[in-house]
Design a protein around this motif. Structure first.
Motif, short mmCIF file in Angstrom:
data_model
loop_
_atom_site.label_atom_id
_atom_site.label_comp_id
_atom_site.label_asym_id
_atom_site.label_seq_id
_atom_site.Cartn_x
_atom_site.Cartn_y
_atom_site.Cartn_z
N ILE A 53 0.84 -1.19 0.00
CA ILE A 53 0.00 0.00 0.00
C ILE A 53 0.88 1.24 0.00
CG2 ILE A 53 -1.89 -1.15 1.22
CD1 ILE A 53 -1.13 0.21 3.74
N TYR A 54 0.34 2.31 -0.60
CA TYR A 54 1.05 3.58 -0.60
C TYR A 54 0.50 4.43 0.53
CZ TYR A 54 2.27 8.35 -1.53
OH TYR A 54 2.71 9.64 -1.37
N GLU A 55 1.37 4.86 1.39
CA GLU A 55 0.94 5.68 2.53
C GLU A 55 2.14 6.54 2.91
OE1 GLU A 55 -1.73 7.10 4.51
OE2 GLU A 55 -2.50 5.13 3.98
N PRO A 56 2.00 7.87 2.83
CA PRO A 56 3.15 8.73 3.11
C PRO A 56 3.79 8.41 4.47
CG PRO A 56 1.34 10.03 2.23
CD PRO A 56 0.81 8.64 2.43
N GLY A 57 5.11 8.20 4.48
CA GLY A 57 5.84 7.96 5.72
C GLY A 57 5.92 6.50 6.13
N LEU A 58 5.14 5.64 5.49
CA LEU A 58 5.08 4.23 5.90
C LEU A 58 6.39 3.49 5.59
CD1 LEU A 58 3.42 1.75 6.93
CD2 LEU A 58 2.61 1.46 4.58
N ASP A 59 6.93 3.74 4.40
CA ASP A 59 8.15 3.02 3.98
C ASP A 59 9.27 3.15 5.00
OD1 ASP A 59 6.65 2.82 1.68
OD2 ASP A 59 8.42 2.89 0.39
N ASP A 60 9.48 4.37 5.48
CA ASP A 60 10.60 4.62 6.40
C ASP A 60 10.44 3.81 7.68
OD1 ASP A 60 11.56 6.36 4.59
OD2 ASP A 60 10.84 8.18 5.62
N ILE A 61 9.21 3.82 8.21
CA ILE A 61 8.96 3.13 9.48
C ILE A 61 9.13 1.62 9.30
CG2 ILE A 61 7.10 2.56 11.09
CD1 ILE A 61 6.26 5.39 11.06
N VAL A 62 8.59 1.09 8.22
CA VAL A 62 8.70 -0.35 7.98
C VAL A 62 10.17 -0.73 7.78
CG1 VAL A 62 8.15 -2.22 6.37
CG2 VAL A 62 6.36 -0.63 7.09
N LYS A 63 10.86 0.05 6.97
CA LYS A 63 12.26 -0.29 6.71
C LYS A 63 13.11 -0.23 7.97
CE LYS A 63 12.04 0.34 1.87
NZ LYS A 63 11.85 1.36 0.84
N GLU A 64 12.76 0.69 8.85
CA GLU A 64 13.55 0.82 10.08
C GLU A 64 13.36 -0.37 11.02
OE1 GLU A 64 13.45 4.72 12.06
OE2 GLU A 64 13.91 3.61 13.90
N ARG A 65 12.14 -0.91 11.09
CA ARG A 65 11.87 -1.96 12.10
C ARG A 65 11.80 -3.38 11.55
NH1 ARG A 65 14.19 -0.06 15.78
NH2 ARG A 65 13.63 -2.02 16.79
N ARG A 66 11.68 -3.51 10.22
CA ARG A 66 11.48 -4.85 9.64
C ARG A 66 12.66 -5.75 9.95
NH1 ARG A 66 9.80 -4.57 3.55
NH2 ARG A 66 12.01 -4.08 3.34
N ASN A 67 12.32 -6.98 10.34
CA ASN A 67 13.30 -7.99 10.73
C ASN A 67 14.12 -7.62 11.97
OD1 ASN A 67 12.40 -9.63 8.67
ND2 ASN A 67 13.83 -8.73 7.19
#
Ligand code: NAD
Ligand code: UGA
Length: 463
Positions: A53-67
């Motif tokens: 999904i496209y959601e402003p600001g989401l990518d950064d948060i996911v990339k920071e915490r994923r795994n």
């Protein structure tokens, strides 16, 4: 923090489950968050560079915490087994057949999930109903959970989500409130407190509202009904403005300045869309009817009816203004998403306006910066557009000026900011004359456009 070591699981990795869990992981580093879904494609996307999904600001948060403390997986049973708190964030669409078809919410996904938890869990769980559901769904889910063969006592609590698409991250970072409803028993209160502890990592305690289960479930439907009602109210007034000489934006401002009314959600539009407003109001309507409250049901049903009328009124105005025919005329459609800053097309007003214009024989050239071609087609089919009309009369373009080339009209259906910054001299020069603009979101400078030579129609303005 207080919740160190806690295992949080979310079943359903969609628009709500994904961002909500990403935020918990982002704010609670000592909590492990696992988001599971039966859709392999969805989970693969959450684990890739292109999130589903496209959601402003989401990518950064996911990339920071994923795994680190945020995981996406298809192993539903494995996650359930180890989870302490299990969110249920599956889709609850309007039923398409059977009892209550077209109105009642289909909660079979929720029940399936509850059955699965009852079957798999070997320790007590706190199950959080995050999906939007009819009042008393927690009762059915609770009974299904209780009917496990191991005699384990699970707790069910309700915590509906109020985030809006396009601003999900902002809304999650600073929620106006977090609502948590639970059973009025010591075990129920303890379960509610567990979730309060999680949200307290970043939300002030006074913004966390705790209630009984049924108030929590009902408040979600009522919140959406009230919001949609404001849009339908101002849209009904837009019709009156067009014939009376009042200007709907001026009226909205004058009325909304009264702090008791408030200025938000008074923007007249071609109609509200999104996966939830219509679904949740119809859910409320059905609920009222099933309790025999027919007048209350009819009252709320008018919010949806007014919205259908607004879309139709806008589409009819286009045809009427263009000398009562759009047959074979090219029309540039700018925006297809149900609102700006999202690629989501579910229940978008654009699909109904397009269907109307297709039936009138228009050729549509559609531009939207975020909507995927496949989503657009699926939504048009869902809105009952004919497949051959879609194939023959709609083209999707990647550029506004290509859409406008040789077009008789430009129709704005989504309030994308970039539409305000277009080069309208250039657009005017490539269009057929008279060059019409129909602004279904009232975002353009109408006087300026008229000076350039455009024939402009704006909602709720008598020109
Ligand atoms: P969605 O369709 O984007 O996501 C739901 C996900 O659940 C899908 O990926 C689906 O594969 C998965 N799923 C369904 N059944 C499952 C099962 N049995 N096991 C595992 N996964 C399963 O839906 P959404 O927009 O995230 O909405 C979810 C709920 O939240 C709905 O009840 C909706 O009304 C509510 N809600 C949505 C929004 C919003 O902005 N979209 C906001 C607030 C509340
Ligand atoms: C809405 C609610 O705002 C959220 O609180 C709720 O959680 C969510 O539904 C849900 O339950 O799914 P959303 O549908 O994402 O969020 O978007 P909104 O910003 O509410 O807009 C809904 C529709 O109303 C859009 O089509 C928008 O263009 C339209 N709208 C909104 C107007 O036409 N005028 C307005 O003044 C405001």
């Amino acid at each position: 923090g207080k919740c160190a070591g806690l295992q949080i699981v979310c079943i359903g990795a969609g628009y709500v489950g994904g961002p909500t869990m990403a935020m918990i992981a982002y704010k609670c580093h000592d909590v492990t968050v696992t988001v599971v879904d039966i859709s392999e494609k969805q989970i693969a996307a959450w684990n890739s560079d292109t999130l589903p999904i496209y959601e402003p600001g989401l990518d950064d948060i996911v990339k920071e915490r994923r795994n680190k403390n945020l995981f996406f997986s298809t192993d539903v049973d494995g996650a359930v087994e180890k989870g302490d708190i299990i969110f249920v964030s599956v889709n609850t669409p309007t039923k398409t057949s059977g009892i209550g078809a077209g109105r009642a919410a289909n909660i079979s996904n929720c029940e399936l999930v509850a059955r699965n938890i009852a079957k798999v869990a070997t320790s007590p769980k706190i199950v959080v109903e995050k999906s939007t559901v009819p009042v008393r769904t927690a009762e059915s889910m609770g009974r299904v959970l209780a009917a496990n063969e191991k005699g384990i006592k699970h707790q069910i609590i309700s915590s509906p989500e109020f985030l809006a698409e396009g601003t999900a991250i902002e809304d999650l970072l600073e929620p106006s409130r977090v609502l948590i409803g639970g059973e009025q028993t010591p075990e129920g209160h303890a379960a509610v407190q567990k979730l309060v502890d999680v949200y307290e990592y970043w939300c002030p305690r006074e913004r966390i509202i705790t209630t009984n289960l049924w108030s929590s479930e009902l408040s979600k439907l009522v919140a959406n009904a009230f919001l949609a009602q404001r849009v339908s109210s101002i849209n009904s007034i837009s019709a009156l403005c067009e014939v009376s000489g009042a200007d709907v934006d001026e009226v909205a401002r004058a009325v909304g300045t009264d702090y008791r009314i408030g200025k938000h959600f008074l923007k007249s539009s071609v109609g509200f869309g999104g996966s939830c407003f219509k679904k949740d109001i119809l859910n409320l309507v059905y609920l009222c009817e099933s309790f025999g409250l027919h007048d209350v049901a009819e009252y709320w049903n008018w919010v949806v009816k007014m919205n259908e009328l607004q879309k139709e009124r806008f589409a009819k105005t286009i045809v009427k203004r263009m000398f009562n025919t759009v047959t074979r005329k090219k029309i540039a459609v700018l925006g297809f998403a149900f609102k700006a800053d999202t690629g989501d097309t579910r229940e978008t007003a654009a699909s109904d306006v397009c269907r109307f214009l297709l039936e009138e024989g228009a050729r549509l050239s559609v531009y939207d910066p975020k909507v995927l071609a496949e989503d657009m087609e699926r939504e048009l089919l869902y809105a009952k557009c004919e497949k051959d009309q879609i194939d023959q009369q709609i083209t999707r373009v990647e550029d506004v000026y290509a859409a406008a080339k040789d077009a008789h009209a430009v129709v704005i259906l989504t309030e994308w900011k970039e539409f305000k910054e277009l080069d309208f001299d250039k657009i005017y020069s490539v269009m057929e004359k008279p060059a019409f603009i129909f602004d279904g979101r009232n975002i353009l400078d109408h006087a300026g456009l008229r000076e350039k030579g455009f024939e402009v129609f704006a909602l709720g303005k008598n020109k």
